[in-house]
Enzyme design. Structure first.
Site, PDB file in Angstrom:
ATOM      1  N   MET A   7       1.120  12.296  10.840  1.00 24.93           N
ATOM      2  CA  MET A   7       0.328  11.346  10.059  1.00 24.93           C
ATOM      3  C   MET A   7       0.072  11.858   8.643  1.00 24.93           C
ATOM      4  SD  MET A   7      -2.251   9.649  12.812  1.00 24.93           S
ATOM      5  CE  MET A   7      -2.401   8.170  11.796  1.00 24.93           C
ATOM      6  N   GLY A  63       0.526  16.149  13.314  1.00 24.61           N
ATOM      7  CA  GLY A  63       0.592  14.981  14.191  1.00 24.61           C
ATOM      8  C   GLY A  63       1.547  13.899  13.748  1.00 24.61           C
ATOM      9  N   LYS A  84      -1.227   8.386   7.158  1.00 30.66           N
ATOM     10  CA  LYS A  84      -0.202   7.337   7.084  1.00 30.66           C
ATOM     11  C   LYS A  84       0.488   7.185   8.429  1.00 30.66           C
ATOM     12  CE  LYS A  84       3.581  10.172   7.277  1.00 30.66           C
ATOM     13  NZ  LYS A  84       4.494  10.248   8.403  1.00 30.66           N
ATOM     14  N   SER A 140      -0.140  16.819   3.973  1.00 27.26           N
ATOM     15  CA  SER A 140       0.246  16.184   2.705  1.00 27.26           C
ATOM     16  C   SER A 140      -0.957  15.501   2.069  1.00 27.26           C
ATOM     17  CB  SER A 140       1.338  15.146   2.948  1.00 27.26           C
ATOM     18  OG  SER A 140       2.460  15.750   3.539  1.00 27.26           O
ATOM     19  N   ASP A 177       6.064  13.753   1.716  1.00 26.16           N
ATOM     20  CA  ASP A 177       5.058  12.724   2.008  1.00 26.16           C
ATOM     21  C   ASP A 177       3.878  12.756   1.039  1.00 26.16           C
ATOM     22  OD1 ASP A 177       6.473  11.904   4.230  1.00 26.16           O
ATOM     23  OD2 ASP A 177       5.197  12.959   5.671  1.00 26.16           O
ATOM     24  N   PRO A 182      -5.254  14.044  12.450  1.00 25.33           N
ATOM     25  CA  PRO A 182      -4.676  15.021  13.381  1.00 25.33           C
ATOM     26  C   PRO A 182      -3.770  16.030  12.675  1.00 25.33           C
ATOM     27  CG  PRO A 182      -4.429  12.783  14.238  1.00 25.33           C
ATOM     28  CD  PRO A 182      -4.990  12.653  12.858  1.00 25.33           C
TER      29      PRO A 182
HETATM   30  O1  C5P Z   1       9.126  17.705   2.378  1.00 26.43           O
HETATM   31  P1  C5P Z   1       8.425  18.503   3.410  1.00 26.43           P
HETATM   32  O2  C5P Z   1       8.133  19.906   2.963  1.00 26.43           O
HETATM   33  O3  C5P Z   1       7.226  17.841   3.981  1.00 26.43           O
HETATM   34  O4  C5P Z   1       9.459  18.613   4.597  1.00 26.43           O
HETATM   35  C1  C5P Z   1       9.269  19.514   5.666  1.00 26.43           C
HETATM   36  C2  C5P Z   1      10.585  19.704   6.387  1.00 26.43           C
HETATM   37  O5  C5P Z   1      10.955  18.488   7.050  1.00 26.43           O
HETATM   38  C3  C5P Z   1      11.766  20.017   5.485  1.00 26.43           C
HETATM   39  O6  C5P Z   1      11.867  21.398   5.266  1.00 26.43           O
HETATM   40  C4  C5P Z   1      12.923  19.497   6.295  1.00 26.43           C
HETATM   41  O7  C5P Z   1      13.256  20.398   7.329  1.00 26.43           O
HETATM   42  C5  C5P Z   1      12.349  18.266   6.969  1.00 26.43           C
HETATM   43  N1  C5P Z   1      12.612  17.030   6.226  1.00 26.43           N
HETATM   44  C6  C5P Z   1      13.893  16.501   6.232  1.00 26.43           C
HETATM   45  N2  C5P Z   1      14.152  15.337   5.556  1.00 26.43           N
HETATM   46  C7  C5P Z   1      13.172  14.675   4.890  1.00 26.43           C
HETATM   47  C8  C5P Z   1      11.851  15.191   4.881  1.00 26.43           C
HETATM   48  C9  C5P Z   1      11.608  16.368   5.559  1.00 26.43           C
HETATM   49  O8  C5P Z   1      14.806  17.071   6.836  1.00 26.43           O
HETATM   50  N3  C5P Z   1      13.454  13.551   4.270  1.00 26.43           N
END
Ligand code: C5P
Length: 298
Positions: free
Chosen positions: A100, A98, A10, A104, A137, A95
């Site tokens: 993208m 990256g 994405k 996820s 994501d 990547p």
């Molecule tokens: O949701 P995910 O595990 O992919 O998020 C990874 C990290 O990115 C989270 O632990 C957080 O530090 C940050 N994040 C954030 N706000 C979001 C999505 C992700 O701060 N909306």
């Protein structure tokens, strides 16, 4: 028997970021676009849960439980009350680290592959809920197409989108998403950060299918943080824009850079200039929207 699922990368054509919530996540108003750059995840019955990976950046992919594909299989098995007795093989083209949603994507693909392999037929809304637990994501990787993401990015509403052509410049080494959000916090400390809102101009431009209209509407609230951590991305921007790209923006938390181009010919020209410039490791051309995670063979 095995099941193979294809899943897209994405790019966020809008990434509006608010101030950190009490849980540490940042409220988002983002517009995701799924692009034709794919990983494939194959699930095969096995005595023990295992993950393998092939592809140019396979050595950077964790093969333990920190891999979202492994965690997706575990989460689905726990819900069904069965053992996650599956081997997951990832053919990786997106990547790594990256911006993208490569990790996820593999999570969403593994979830769909295991659901099919185990004959669970889990309702779509429940699959999306499991995706949201795995990461912000992941639901979009399952859904694909084009969608507005709110909350921390996991609450999705599909939106209309014409087709657009892109070139992605893959940087040397990845960026950690939490590190980019922390840099965003540092850069905005003391400032009042407004609640993020979807951009009506961006949504109208996306629906129109007109790249000249989309170019000035693209925006990424994490871009300053990403550039702060990787100042040399400015050279990548200059190389792509100098070769005729309509617009450049950091993809998600970066460091991949996305260049919007008018057509395939423009994409080839911009990709060749980027490769010759020495300002990125490699390039990929893609178009979108494309469907989300899809079962190829079962
Ligand atoms: O949701 P995910 O595990 O992919 O998020 C990874 C990290 O990115 C989270 O632990 C957080 O530090 C940050 N994040 C954030 N706000 C979001 C999505 C992700 O701060 N909306």
């Amino acid at each position: 028997m095995s099941v193979t699922v294809r899943v897209p990368a994405k790019v966020n054509v809008q990434l509006g970021v608010g101030a950190a919530r009490p849980d540490g996540f940042h409220p988002l108003a983002t517009v995701f676009l799924a692009v034709s750059l794919f990983d494939e995840v194959t699930a095969t019955p096995a005595a023990e849960p295992t993950v393998t990976c092939e592809g140019p950046d396979a050595d950077q992919v964790p093969l333990d439980r920190s891999n979202l594909a492994a965690r997706a299989a575990e989460a689905l098995a726990a819900r069904a009350g069965i053992e996650p007795a599956v081997h997951l093989h990832i053919a990786k083209n997106i990547p790594v680290a990256g911006g993208m949603a490569g990790g996820s994507a593999d999570g969403a693909a593994a979830l769909l592959a295991c659901d099919t392999l185990w004959g669970l037929d889990t309702p779509r809304t429940e699959l999306l809920a499991i995706c949201a637990e795995l990461g912000s994501d992941v639901p979009f990787s399952l859904l694909g197409g084009a969608a507005l993401g709110t909350g921390r990015g996991e609450l999705l509403t599909p939106v209309d989108a014409g087709s657009f052509h892109w070139v992605f410049a893959v940087a040397d080494g990845g960026l950690s998403t939490p590190a980019v959000f922390r840099e965003f916090d540092r850069l905005t400390a003391g400032a009042s950060v407004p609640e993020p809102e979807p951009s009506p101009e961006l949504l109208a431009a996306l629906a129109s299918g007109d790249p000249d209209r989309l170019a000035p509407a693209l925006s990424n609230g994490l871009q300053a943080a990403s550039l702060s951590l990787r100042p040399r991305l400015a050279d990548t921007f200059a190389a792509g824009l100098g070769a005729g790209a309509l617009a450049a923006l950091v993809s998600g938390s970066g460091p991949t850079t996305a260049f919007l181009v008018r057509d395939e010919e423009g994409a080839a020209k911009v990709a060749a200039a980027l490769e010759a410039s020495g300002t990125c490791r490699t390039t990929r051309t893609a178009s979108g929207p494309v469907p989300g995670a899809t079962v190829l063979s079962a």
